[in-house]
Design an enzyme around this catalytic site. Sequence first.
Site, PDB file in Angstrom:
ATOM      1  N   SER A  73       0.798  -1.235   0.000  1.00 45.26           N
ATOM      2  CA  SER A  73       0.000   0.000   0.000  1.00 45.26           C
ATOM      3  C   SER A  73       0.824   1.275   0.000  1.00 45.26           C
ATOM      4  CB  SER A  73      -0.936   0.019   1.220  1.00 45.26           C
ATOM      5  OG  SER A  73      -1.978  -0.908   1.064  1.00 45.26           O
ATOM      6  N   GLU A 172      -5.289  -7.053  -5.574  1.00 39.63           N
ATOM      7  CA  GLU A 172      -4.474  -8.042  -6.291  1.00 39.63           C
ATOM      8  C   GLU A 172      -2.980  -7.768  -6.205  1.00 39.63           C
ATOM      9  OE1 GLU A 172      -7.014  -6.429  -7.577  1.00 39.63           O
ATOM     10  OE2 GLU A 172      -8.546  -7.953  -8.021  1.00 39.63           O
TER      11      GLU A 172
END
Length: 294
Positions: A73, A172
């Site tokens: 992230s 993903e």
Amino acid sequence: MSNKVNFKTASFLFSVCLALSAFNAHANKSDAAAKQIKKLEEDFDGRIGVFAIDTGSGNTFGYRSDERFPLCSSFKGFLAAAVLERVQQKKLDINQKVKYESRDLEYHSPITTKYKGSGMTLGDMASAALQYSDNGATNIIMERFLGGPEGMTKFMRSIGDNEFRLDRWELELNTAIPGDKRDTSTPKAVANSLNKLALGNVLNAKVKAIYQNWLKGNTTGDARIRASVPADWVVGDKTGSCGAYGTANDYAVIWPKNRAPLIVSIYTTRKSKDDKHSDKTIAEASRIAIQAID
């Protein structure tokens, strides 16, 4: 005349000696830090990538800094900057209301879920992506405003980052498979890009202040780089955790007391899919890196 020449020569040689002494001291610190990181890496049983910059002295420290690591992230910090850069160019309006539905939201969308009826401003969505790692905000912004993962990569190329690559969407992109180049960058490239965006000239002063405040308001990094510095130092960071192969990371702008800002980038990954990440390892790697550039 001879005395003047001798004085100038002596002054020059003295300056050279001082410079060499400083260089040798930094080199010695870097060597010691590399040994410490290597030991930390052995204890972690994985790879640790580090790059740190003292923006005042220009000193840097790197360990596996040109090797690729999964972004997880952490790319969301650059996504927020990409939004602000387009706001600066008047291509986007930070106060634009963005509507969405439940089907637009991925797992871990804590802020966008709260406002799925009323929607959110683009600025609030971008800050949610950075500060809360909100996956719904991330994918909506990428799809509607940035041209998807390819658009994110193009943005990073536009600021001179030739290592960053984003290939997939949340969730993903979190596979973190060893050797897979998708959705990766290098610690050095990440640190240099953060330096350009948070402290450099890519963003103007007004927009850059917004970006710095978003970084400072991050909620996910207390146990990582923030844990490696004194409590009175100001930190703005973005973390990433893939949930596989013990892969986690953090990068930060650090404003020490009475010093120029520091940039620190720490990326970690392990060998087995079920391995767990270690916040303590990231914090310790950061502490070592900061000492190396001091």
